[in-house]
Design an enzyme around this catalytic site. Sequence first.
Site, PDB file in Angstrom:
ATOM      1  N   HIS A 187     -24.642  49.969 -75.629  1.00 15.98           N
ATOM      2  CA  HIS A 187     -25.618  51.015 -75.918  1.00 15.98           C
ATOM      3  C   HIS A 187     -26.009  51.819 -74.700  1.00 15.98           C
ATOM      4  O   HIS A 187     -25.973  53.057 -74.691  1.00 15.98           O
ATOM      5  CB  HIS A 187     -26.859  50.374 -76.568  1.00 15.98           C
ATOM      6  N   CYS A 565     -14.089  60.606 -82.332  1.00 15.09           N
ATOM      7  CA  CYS A 565     -15.433  60.749 -81.753  1.00 15.09           C
ATOM      8  C   CYS A 565     -15.884  59.455 -81.076  1.00 15.09           C
ATOM      9  O   CYS A 565     -17.016  59.344 -80.646  1.00 15.09           O
ATOM     10  CB  CYS A 565     -16.444  61.196 -82.800  1.00 15.09           C
TER      11      CYS A 565
HETATM   12  C1  PEP Z   1     -17.381  54.673 -83.180  1.00  7.22           C
HETATM   13  O1  PEP Z   1     -17.510  53.589 -83.744  1.00  7.22           O
HETATM   14  O2  PEP Z   1     -16.400  54.971 -82.483  1.00  7.22           O
HETATM   15  C2  PEP Z   1     -18.437  55.683 -83.293  1.00  7.22           C
HETATM   16  C3  PEP Z   1     -18.264  56.891 -82.813  1.00  7.22           C
HETATM   17  O3  PEP Z   1     -19.616  55.309 -83.862  1.00  7.22           O
HETATM   18  P1  PEP Z   1     -20.748  54.441 -83.097  1.00  7.22           P
HETATM   19  O4  PEP Z   1     -20.349  54.374 -81.665  1.00  7.22           O
HETATM   20  O5  PEP Z   1     -22.021  55.161 -83.308  1.00  7.22           O
HETATM   21  O6  PEP Z   1     -20.672  53.144 -83.805  1.00  7.22           O
END
Ligand code: PEP
Length: 610
Positions: A187, A565
């Site tokens: 995080h 992403c």
């Molecule tokens: C991912 O899992 O790559 C993503 C972009 O979502 P998050 O990082 O919010 O789980």
Amino acid sequence: MGEFLTNAQGEDVVAGVRTPMPITQMEEKFPEAYKQFVEVCGTLENHYRDMQDMEFTVENGKLYMLQCRSGKRTAQAAIKIACDLIDEGMISEEEALMQIDAKSLDMLLHPTFDVKALKAAKPVGKGIAASPGAAAGHIVFTAEDAVEHGKKGEKVVLVRLETSPEDIEGMKFAQGILTVRGGQTSHAAVVARGMGTCCVSGCGDIKMDEANKCFTLAGKTYHEGDDLSLDGSTGNIYGELIPTVPADPNSGYFGRIMELSDKYKTMGVRTNADTPKDAKQAASFGAQGIGLCRTEHMFFGPDRIPAFREMICAETVEERKAALDKIEPMQQADFEGLFEALGGYPVTIRFLDPPLHEFVPTDEADIEALAKAQGKTVAYIKQVIADLHEFNPMMGHRGCRLTVTYPEIAVMQTSAVIKAALAVKGRHPDWNVVPEIMIPLVGELKEYKFVKNIVVETADKIIKDAGCDLKYEVGTMIEIPRAALTADEIAKEADFFCFGTNDLTQMTFGFSRDDAGKFLPAYYANKIYESDPFARLDTVGVGKLMRMAVTMGHENNAKIHCGICGEHGGDPSSIEFCNEIGLNYVSCSPFRVPIARLSAAQAAIKAKKK
Ligand code: PEP
Ligand code: MG
């Protein structure tokens, strides 16, 4: 630049025991040798077609060249050298772009330490270089303290065992973040990179005592208010305040390299942004849209979290809807801000993803306040919180599973997205406002369709009632291996796929993205893995799933567009792979957009050569 020393050996220059003279003085002292030296420099540079680092000696008036190699360079030097070599007609634009280390562009965007001061400082510890930049400030141990001191204009460094979404407000005010646990995609690292804040994560040498607001590192105990500096590019930690200098993102050479990158890249570059501020920052760095807006980050502001907690603690659908009604106008305003910031470029909004336990209070006083605000007993609230406990929350009740159990949340978010798009389209009729609604954590076509039906029903009604014409898209993240394996089915119902490679890596390897940092070093030491699969895409395994999903997706839906992403969207070698498998865009945190633009150009140039 050049230096020389008379009556000396090369070692005397390198060791720094004597102060050398500038090379211009050689012209006065040894005009013949200097003339010859300048000619040789030209010959070597022309031969290698790159800036050279050369060593020479002059003995009895005769010039001897000792060594030459392509010169090491900072990011600032790299972009100037590239532009100069183009202007001298020495190399082509493509060659110049290929010469620059895309990752090094980071250095041009974040505040940096004063070079002299940094040289004089001695690190007291080292963690993972999680988000580049330089931070110097006084230590705080809680997000609340970071906010309090930050608001007064004080520079603080937030030190935590690890961070959670509850810490976001504090992270915004901190110059830098240091965590004891976590890795590149934990995080703290992800959020810090998104904010452009320096972060050093996973410094396991720290002995933390959060209760007493102190920690011990390298034999010294640091307390609240003590000085600390972090270098997010090396992971070094310093027990002192090192002065920083701000970055200049609009340097002429930098702008020119970015323009050239756009000329050669074939993939789009979007950004992961949750606030208009981040979105504007990314747009100024050249982002052509938002590839991921993590809507959960919009719920943590002090004005929003109470309504969100009310929603979580609701006993009936009516109670839940009443709480969501309070949130909807705020979400709509957020989305309007994002559409405005991007000026008509596509905006992908991802529906609520994390498990709900991340939103509930942990503090006794906060629990009591929540109970009071809702007219419920403290015992009831505690029971709700206890019921949210999961043994493995990242594989638990999150993502689209939340919509399957609480469809009202998706209704509210759809309504906010569509109303925001209509409002912005109304204000800017010439803009192409096409919201892309993204469903997270899908693993099964029927599950996706369940959520999509809610979205379409809600959106179409609002658009019809408004008497307007608004196009919108519904697509899914591909972040569970099963979604990749059944991409042919899902593609029939999806306008787009976006690879969430953080979760896709986590679930393909079976490694927790928050804990893998503990054991991965042993894997590198034993040559099992070369690099962190959360930072650099595992093209062999995870990449195979991606390639398969793109191919199968296109077979059943020729119009589908695909992007990425996950954090890999800002990593040069991963971007090259994304280009190879035919993704339409990569999306990354704002401060990585320039890196992604150059990497995408380099990938396209390489692909053309093949
Ligand atoms: C991912 O899992 O790559 C993503 C972009 O979502 P998050 O990082 O919010 O789980
Ligand atoms: Mg995810």
